[in-house]
Design an enzyme around this catalytic site. Structure first.
Site, PDB file in Angstrom:
ATOM      1  N   GLU A  70       0.821  -1.212   0.000  1.00 33.39           N
ATOM      2  CA  GLU A  70       0.000   0.000   0.000  1.00 33.39           C
ATOM      3  C   GLU A  70       0.854   1.261   0.000  1.00 33.39           C
ATOM      4  O   GLU A  70       0.639   2.170  -0.813  1.00 33.39           O
ATOM      5  CB  GLU A  70      -0.930   0.019   1.216  1.00 33.39           C
ATOM      6  N   ASP A  90      -0.848  -5.033   3.081  1.00 34.66           N
ATOM      7  CA  ASP A  90      -1.403  -3.852   3.742  1.00 34.66           C
ATOM      8  C   ASP A  90      -0.817  -3.836   5.152  1.00 34.66           C
ATOM      9  O   ASP A  90      -1.208  -4.644   5.996  1.00 34.66           O
ATOM     10  CB  ASP A  90      -2.928  -3.912   3.798  1.00 34.66           C
ATOM     11  N   ILE A  92      -0.978  -1.779   7.730  1.00 39.25           N
ATOM     12  CA  ILE A  92      -2.003  -1.520   8.747  1.00 39.25           C
ATOM     13  C   ILE A  92      -3.320  -1.313   8.023  1.00 39.25           C
ATOM     14  O   ILE A  92      -3.561  -0.249   7.441  1.00 39.25           O
ATOM     15  CB  ILE A  92      -1.683  -0.281   9.611  1.00 39.25           C
ATOM     16  N   ASP A  93      -4.158  -2.327   8.031  1.00 43.63           N
ATOM     17  CA  ASP A  93      -5.498  -2.173   7.461  1.00 43.63           C
ATOM     18  C   ASP A  93      -6.388  -1.670   8.593  1.00 43.63           C
ATOM     19  O   ASP A  93      -6.623  -2.377   9.576  1.00 43.63           O
ATOM     20  CB  ASP A  93      -6.019  -3.505   6.915  1.00 43.63           C
ATOM     21  N   THR A  95      -6.001   2.080   9.296  1.00 42.68           N
ATOM     22  CA  THR A  95      -5.125   3.128   9.830  1.00 42.68           C
ATOM     23  C   THR A  95      -5.905   4.151  10.641  1.00 42.68           C
ATOM     24  O   THR A  95      -5.443   4.607  11.690  1.00 42.68           O
ATOM     25  CB  THR A  95      -4.364   3.834   8.684  1.00 42.68           C
ATOM     26  N   ASP A 220      -6.220  -4.341   0.460  1.00 41.96           N
ATOM     27  CA  ASP A 220      -7.238  -4.476   1.507  1.00 41.96           C
ATOM     28  C   ASP A 220      -7.895  -5.847   1.490  1.00 41.96           C
ATOM     29  O   ASP A 220      -8.309  -6.360   2.536  1.00 41.96           O
ATOM     30  CB  ASP A 220      -8.346  -3.421   1.322  1.00 41.96           C
TER      31      ASP A 220
END
Length: 280
Positions: A70, A90, A92-93, A95, A220
């Site tokens: 990402e 990802d 940190i899915d 954030t 995601d």
């Protein structure tokens, strides 16, 4: 027959857990927040640190593999899925959840070969839930098998969705048009964890019957998509065709019947694809 990708999956699980530890530590500190495409499209130093940590660890072990990350894409790298072994990350899915210490934050790692998902790992850091799936071998949470809900009556269903970071009035109107139609079916309720990866794991776990969203990205949903299909669920485009992970549109459901009923209520639109050529 030898399992070609088990070593890679084991590495992904370890990398996700290590990344989760970084996320948990960061929650105890002040979090520096930056923005990307808009004032509500957030990124933190922890996102950048975690993605770098995962990619570096994979490069050391699998130097020929490719990556879609990402934050790498946000920095200008092309988002192209080839036939080569590719890690879709990802860091940190969720954030925005992370920034506000809202307790659903995930590290999501998908792995594709020949443009087909081979495994997915989603670590819900604050819940300490490690979701894993292998193509043809099932989906699990902390080692326990997952199975989608058997509920096929849409009026007895919970549906998950998110509102995204696009605040264009026409897009917002379509989002709420879909939400209004689905609520008025009526369904038992609409929920959203604030992370696509965890929403899809909730479908795989049987907690909700379906999740839909327009405007998400391949990182995601790459890992979560395999979680759903390996738990017995189905994936579909918001207009009813085959899902295309680069299209930024998805319906993930426990059954074809529920997916089609959700599709019938969605006021669809088409965001710019993840694999659209970069502007010159």
């Amino acid at each position: 027959m030898a399992d070609l990708w088990q070593d890679a999956m084991d590495h992904a699980v370890n990398a996700a857990r290590s990344a989760g530890e970084v996320v948990q530590e960061a929650l105890q500190e002040d979090r520096t927040v930056m923005t990307k495409s808009s004032s509500v499209d957030l990124v933190t130093q922890t996102d950048l640190k975690v993605e770098k940590l995962i990619i570096q660890s994979v490069k050391e072990k699998f130097p020929t593999h490719r990556f879609i990350g990402e934050e790498s894409v946000a920095a200008g790298e092309a988002c192209v899925l080839t036939d080569s072994p590719t890690w879709i990350i990802d860091p940190i899915d969720g954030t925005t959840n992370f920034v506000h210490a809202f307790p659903f934050v995930a590290v999501s790692i998908g792995f594709a070969v020949n443009k087909q998902m081979e495994f997915g790992v989603v670590y819900s850091c604050l819940e300490d839930k490690m979701y894993t799936a292998r193509r043809g071998k099932g989906a699990f949470c902390n080692g326990e098998p997952l199975q989608v809900s058997g509920q096929e009556d849409i009026q007895q269903a919970i549906i998950a969705t998110e509102f995204g970071s696009n605040r264009d009035p026409e897009v917002v109107e379509k989002i709420f048009s879909s939400l209004r139609s689905i609520l008025c079916i009526p369904v038992h309720g609409v929920r959203g964890a604030g992370t696509a990866a965890i929403n899809m794991c909730l479908v795989a776990s049987g907690c909700v019957e379906a999740y839909y969203e327009i405007g998400i990205h391949v990182w995601d949903v790459a890992a979560g998509s395999l979680m759903v299909s390996e738990a017995g669920g189905v994936l579909m485009d918001v207009e009813g065709g085959a899902v295309d992970l680069m299209s930024r549109r998805i319906v993930a459901a426990n059954s074809k019947a529920v997916a089609q009923r959700v599709v019938a209520e969605i006021d669809s639109f088409s965001p710019c694809r993840d694999d659209a050529p970069l502007p010159l």
